[in-house]
Design a protein around this motif. Structure first.
Motif, PDB file in Angstrom:
ATOM      1  N   ILE A 104      41.495 102.339 -35.099  1.00 14.12           N
ATOM      2  CA  ILE A 104      41.927 101.552 -36.000  1.00 14.12           C
ATOM      3  C   ILE A 104      43.331 102.086 -36.586  1.00 14.12           C
ATOM      4  O   ILE A 104      43.442 103.288 -36.944  1.00 14.12           O
ATOM      5  CB  ILE A 104      40.976 101.337 -37.054  1.00 14.12           C
ATOM      6  CG1 ILE A 104      39.765 100.703 -36.651  1.00 14.12           C
ATOM      7  CG2 ILE A 104      41.650 100.433 -38.382  1.00 14.12           C
ATOM      8  CD1 ILE A 104      39.821  99.278 -36.212  1.00 14.12           C
ATOM      9  N   TYR A 105      44.292 101.321 -36.438  1.00 16.08           N
ATOM     10  CA  TYR A 105      45.831 101.654 -36.864  1.00 16.08           C
ATOM     11  C   TYR A 105      46.181 101.480 -38.352  1.00 16.08           C
ATOM     12  O   TYR A 105      46.245  99.971 -38.268  1.00 16.08           O
ATOM     13  CB  TYR A 105      46.919 101.270 -35.784  1.00 16.08           C
ATOM     14  CG  TYR A 105      46.297 102.148 -34.310  1.00 16.08           C
ATOM     15  CD1 TYR A 105      46.678 103.179 -34.288  1.00 16.08           C
ATOM     16  CD2 TYR A 105      45.576 101.113 -33.349  1.00 16.08           C
ATOM     17  CE1 TYR A 105      46.469 103.811 -33.109  1.00 16.08           C
ATOM     18  CE2 TYR A 105      45.590 101.736 -32.403  1.00 16.08           C
ATOM     19  CZ  TYR A 105      45.643 102.958 -32.018  1.00 16.08           C
ATOM     20  OH  TYR A 105      45.356 103.658 -31.113  1.00 16.08           O
ATOM     21  N   GLU A 106      45.891 102.138 -39.284  1.00 14.12           N
ATOM     22  CA  GLU A 106      46.173 101.554 -40.710  1.00 14.12           C
ATOM     23  C   GLU A 106      45.656 100.142 -40.993  1.00 14.12           C
ATOM     24  O   GLU A 106      46.058  99.390 -41.464  1.00 14.12           O
ATOM     25  CB  GLU A 106      47.724 101.375 -40.924  1.00 14.12           C
ATOM     26  CG  GLU A 106      48.732 102.715 -40.690  1.00 14.12           C
ATOM     27  CD  GLU A 106      49.902 102.772 -41.043  1.00 14.12           C
ATOM     28  OE1 GLU A 106      50.411 101.638 -41.647  1.00 14.12           O
ATOM     29  OE2 GLU A 106      50.856 103.651 -40.563  1.00 14.12           O
ATOM     30  N   GLY A 107      44.545 100.109 -40.905  1.00 13.75           N
ATOM     31  CA  GLY A 107      43.629  99.053 -40.996  1.00 13.75           C
ATOM     32  C   GLY A 107      43.574  97.870 -40.309  1.00 13.75           C
ATOM     33  O   GLY A 107      43.023  96.998 -40.209  1.00 13.75           O
ATOM     34  N   GLU A 108      44.408  97.884 -39.005  1.00 14.75           N
ATOM     35  CA  GLU A 108      44.426  96.905 -38.279  1.00 14.75           C
ATOM     36  C   GLU A 108      43.956  97.259 -36.885  1.00 14.75           C
ATOM     37  O   GLU A 108      44.052  98.425 -36.222  1.00 14.75           O
ATOM     38  CB  GLU A 108      45.810  96.513 -37.858  1.00 14.75           C
ATOM     39  CG  GLU A 108      46.231  95.957 -39.269  1.00 14.75           C
ATOM     40  CD  GLU A 108      47.756  95.269 -38.982  1.00 14.75           C
ATOM     41  OE1 GLU A 108      47.992  94.269 -38.587  1.00 14.75           O
ATOM     42  OE2 GLU A 108      48.783  96.149 -39.476  1.00 14.75           O
ATOM     43  N   PRO A 110      43.831  97.055 -32.635  1.00 15.10           N
ATOM     44  CA  PRO A 110      45.135  96.903 -31.882  1.00 15.10           C
ATOM     45  C   PRO A 110      44.956  95.383 -31.043  1.00 15.10           C
ATOM     46  O   PRO A 110      43.422  95.251 -30.745  1.00 15.10           O
ATOM     47  CB  PRO A 110      44.774  97.910 -30.804  1.00 15.10           C
ATOM     48  CG  PRO A 110      43.511  98.540 -30.903  1.00 15.10           C
ATOM     49  CD  PRO A 110      43.154  98.332 -32.215  1.00 15.10           C
ATOM     50  N   GLN A 111      45.934  94.781 -30.746  1.00 13.74           N
ATOM     51  CA  GLN A 111      45.803  93.492 -30.100  1.00 13.74           C
ATOM     52  C   GLN A 111      46.407  93.702 -28.531  1.00 13.74           C
ATOM     53  O   GLN A 111      45.830  92.915 -27.785  1.00 13.74           O
ATOM     54  CB  GLN A 111      47.138  92.469 -30.669  1.00 13.74           C
ATOM     55  CG  GLN A 111      46.837  92.054 -32.001  1.00 13.74           C
ATOM     56  CD  GLN A 111      47.745  91.200 -32.554  1.00 13.74           C
ATOM     57  OE1 GLN A 111      48.832  90.843 -32.023  1.00 13.74           O
ATOM     58  NE2 GLN A 111      47.512  90.408 -33.729  1.00 13.74           N
ATOM     59  N   GLY A 132      48.750  93.568 -35.575  1.00 15.46           N
ATOM     60  CA  GLY A 132      49.182  92.224 -35.710  1.00 15.46           C
ATOM     61  C   GLY A 132      50.614  92.528 -36.462  1.00 15.46           C
ATOM     62  O   GLY A 132      51.383  91.281 -36.706  1.00 15.46           O
ATOM     63  N   SER A 133      50.833  93.667 -37.188  1.00 12.98           N
ATOM     64  CA  SER A 133      52.137  93.796 -38.017  1.00 12.98           C
ATOM     65  C   SER A 133      53.181  94.658 -37.385  1.00 12.98           C
ATOM     66  O   SER A 133      54.328  94.875 -37.765  1.00 12.98           O
ATOM     67  CB  SER A 133      51.994  94.105 -39.297  1.00 12.98           C
ATOM     68  OG  SER A 133      51.276  95.370 -39.430  1.00 12.98           O
ATOM     69  N   ARG A 134      52.624  95.580 -36.473  1.00 16.12           N
ATOM     70  CA  ARG A 134      53.931  96.650 -35.824  1.00 16.12           C
ATOM     71  C   ARG A 134      53.473  97.077 -34.479  1.00 16.12           C
ATOM     72  O   ARG A 134      52.184  96.801 -34.129  1.00 16.12           O
ATOM     73  CB  ARG A 134      53.640  97.757 -37.013  1.00 16.12           C
ATOM     74  CG  ARG A 134      52.436  98.612 -37.012  1.00 16.12           C
ATOM     75  CD  ARG A 134      52.412  99.359 -38.517  1.00 16.12           C
ATOM     76  NE  ARG A 134      52.726  98.814 -39.504  1.00 16.12           N
ATOM     77  CZ  ARG A 134      52.469  99.155 -40.557  1.00 16.12           C
ATOM     78  NH1 ARG A 134      51.780 100.223 -40.753  1.00 16.12           N
ATOM     79  NH2 ARG A 134      52.602  98.589 -41.644  1.00 16.12           N
TER      80      ARG A 134
END
Length: 135
Positions: A104-108, A110-111, A132-134
């Motif tokens: 999990i990357y800073e609460g997100e 991976p897509q 989703g954001s970076r």
């Protein structure tokens, strides 16, 4: 022999990072395993040793007066070693990708995950993760 040469070339290209269009007239997608680098020094070393060993064997046989072999065993061993190397790299690639996908990357979550082989160290992988954001 030409068909074997073209087929093995396509298979080696299929394992590298540039990918190849294997089914071009029917399907235009680029496919590949992305498990080896384009200029992998380990593949070159395997091919070089498998190519030079029959020459060295003939040289030694001529010096001691023994029967010269054809080098077929060394060539088969080189192909088996190359195949084993590529299969091992594919397993390592899949393992590295699954490790990146499980984080999990800073609460997100991976897509998309891309893993690239290092050019010298077969155990080192470089990864890019898209959330989703970076990246």
């Amino acid at each position: 022999m030409s068909i074997i040469g073209v087929g093995s070339h396509l298979l080696l290209d299929w394992t590298n990072q540039y990918r190849v269009r294997l089914f071009l007239p029917w399907h235009s997608d680029w496919s590949g395993l992305m498990s080896t680098n384009v200029l992998d020094p380990w593949i070159w070393a395997i091919v070089l040793v498998a190519s030079l060993m029959p020459l060295l064997g003939r040289l030694v046989s001529s010096e001691i007066g023994g029967k010269a072999g054809t080098g077929t065993g060394v060539a088969v061993f080189g192909l088996l070693l190359l195949t084993g190397y590529d299969v091992t790299r594919w397993f390592l690639h899949e393992r590295a990708a699954s490790v990146l996908e499980s984080q999990i990357y800073e609460g997100e979550a991976p897509q998309r995950v891309s893993v690239y082989a290092d050019s010298l160290n077969p155990m080192l992988w470089h990864g890019i993760v898209e959330t989703g954001s970076r990246f």
